[in-house]
Design an enzyme around this catalytic site. Structure first.
Site, PDB file in Angstrom:
ATOM      1  N   ARG A 160      36.172  69.508  37.995  1.00  0.00           N
ATOM      2  CA  ARG A 160      35.068  69.732  38.944  1.00  0.00           C
ATOM      3  C   ARG A 160      33.839  70.536  38.209  1.00  0.00           C
ATOM      4  NH1 ARG A 160      38.041  66.826  39.950  1.00  0.00           N
ATOM      5  NH2 ARG A 160      38.916  66.255  41.912  1.00  0.00           N
ATOM      6  N   SER A 209      35.935  67.606  50.117  1.00  0.00           N
ATOM      7  CA  SER A 209      36.617  69.165  49.924  1.00  0.00           C
ATOM      8  C   SER A 209      35.510  70.140  49.707  1.00  0.00           C
ATOM      9  CB  SER A 209      37.596  68.972  48.407  1.00  0.00           C
ATOM     10  OG  SER A 209      38.219  68.084  48.678  1.00  0.00           O
ATOM     11  N   GLU A 235      33.145  74.015  46.206  1.00  0.00           N
ATOM     12  CA  GLU A 235      32.944  72.847  45.332  1.00  0.00           C
ATOM     13  C   GLU A 235      31.540  72.313  45.498  1.00  0.00           C
ATOM     14  OE1 GLU A 235      36.138  69.740  45.232  1.00  0.00           O
ATOM     15  OE2 GLU A 235      34.358  68.415  45.193  1.00  0.00           O
TER      16      GLU A 235
END
Ligand SMILES: Cc1cc2nc3c(=O)[nH]c(=O)nc-3n(C[C@H](O)[C@H](O)[C@H](O)COP(=O)(O)OP(=O)(O)OC[C@H]3O[C@@H](n4cnc5c(N)ncnc54)[C@H](O)[C@@H]3O)c2cc1C
Length: 338
Positions: free
Chosen positions: A162, A237, A333
């Site tokens: 990510r 998320s 994130e």
């Protein structure tokens, strides 16, 4: 191109936060983007795609440039593979569906990820054992300061979990206008080993899966597991799964024998952030207008009337609790936008 003043972003972020920007413009071509980047009023603009990976903390004091550059086409092909070029404003899932209709393999596991194509390399989107970097060919970006366009090859992007150079050294330096992917035309390599894909294919009665079957299985799993942002504001998320030293994970396993760990290499392991959050007592618990989702503890949810600050305060509450229980730092994130 119409510049809008005091424009509401409520429909343009998946948390559904009703924040305003003083100036807003939507661009549909690279040339138009280059023009806007020259305009001093848009100097520090937020570049916005689908708004599915941002937490807008409050009304913005800076402008917003919404990227809506369309177009998908094959630019090169041989017997085995094809290079597909897509405009940054294409909806990511539409690109996945287009690939499947054209029997091009490689991104079927990334079905139903919200957002637009241009943001995909920013955080190297991934799901069900596949990451964008696995199929990345190159991307074209326009320098925000220079207005010049540059081609980014895989080695330039420094892709990680990510993560990419666009979140680090080159943060806010380039706007991606085009993404090119290398997809298979035959002998597709299927990734069935993650997140219950094989089991779902069995339930669907599929014995010899195609890329279309894999996409359908992923869509089925995701539709059950993840809250639909059009019904319940969220950005997927909220935290990354923390990566810790193996020695630390071994130590943690003594206190928490059920802890799930996934080996990264000989030194590091990944621990599911959702598990840490659940063990810290936050799964499904509602705090005013916010909470971590009842089916997926990693998903921070706006139950309707939350503000960006409330959501961020809750995220910090969760981070503090995980830190004090496990001595593990969670990292968002989602991009926090001031
Ligand atoms: C329900 C749900 C499920 C999700 N599941 C996943 C998942 O499985 N895997 C995963 O990886 N992600 C997932 N996400 C997160 C999100 O979908 C991805 O991060 C997606 O790539 C964000 O795209 P976007 O267009 O909405 O980006 P935005 O939220 O608009 O922008 C994200 C960041 O990228 C920058 N940016 C956007 N476009 C450009 C551009 N053209 N050039 C330069 N910078 C740009 C923005 O400034 C911002 O910093 C999920 C989100 C939701 C809501």
């Amino acid at each position: 191109m119409e510049v809008k003043h005091q424009f509401s972003l409520a429909e343009l972020n998946t948390f559904g936060l009703a924040v305003h920007t003083p100036l807003f413009i939507e661009v549909t071509t690279s040339l138009a983007l280059q023009e806007v980047l020259k305009d001093p009023r848009f100097k520090n603009a937020l570049i916005l795609g689908g708004g599915s990976n941002v937490l807008l903390l409050q009304n913005l004091t800076r402008p917003v440039i919404k990227i809506s550059i369309p177009g998908i086409r094959i630019i090169e092909e041989n017997e085995q593979s094809a290079i597909v070029s897509a405009g940054a404003g294409v909806v990511w899932h539409d690109l996945v569906m287009w690939s499947i209709v054209n029997n091009l393999g490689g991104i079927e596991n990334l079905s139903l990820i919200p957002g637009l194509v241009g943001a995909a390399p920013i955080q190297n989107i991934g799901a069900y054992g596949v990451e964008l970097s696995d199929v990345f060919h190159n991307a074209i970006g326009i320098g925000r300061k220079t207005g010049d366009s540059k081609i980014f090859e895989t080695k330039d992007c420094v892709f990680g979990y990510r993560d990419s150079i666009f979140k680090n050294e080159l943060k806010d330096e380039y706007v991606i206008t085009t993404l090119r992917l290398s997809l298979t035309k035959s002998k597709h390599k299927l990734h069935l080993e993650y997140g219950g894909i094989s089991k779902t294919l069995d339930e669907m009665g599929v014995a010899a899966p195609t890329i279309d079957d894999v996409a359908r299985a992923v869509i089925r799993i995701r539709s059950v597991k993840l809250p639909d942002p059009t019904k319940l504001g969220n950005a997927g998320s909220f935290f990354k799964n923390p990566i810790v030293l193996k020695s630390k994970a071994t130590k943690m396993a003594k206190d928490f024998p059920d802890i799930p760990v996934y080996n990264i290499d000989e030194n590091f392991t990944k621990i599911p952030a959702g598990w840490l959050i659940e063990q810290s007592g936050f799964k499904g618990k509602v705090f005013g207008n916010v909470g971590m989702h009842k089916n997926q503890a990693l998903v921070l949810v706006n139950y309707g009337a939350a503000t960006g600050t409330e959501l961020w305060e809750h995220a910090q509450r969760v981070m503090d609790a995980v830190l004090s229980k496990f001595d593990v730092e969670l990292e968002p994130e989602v991009n926090l936008i001031n």
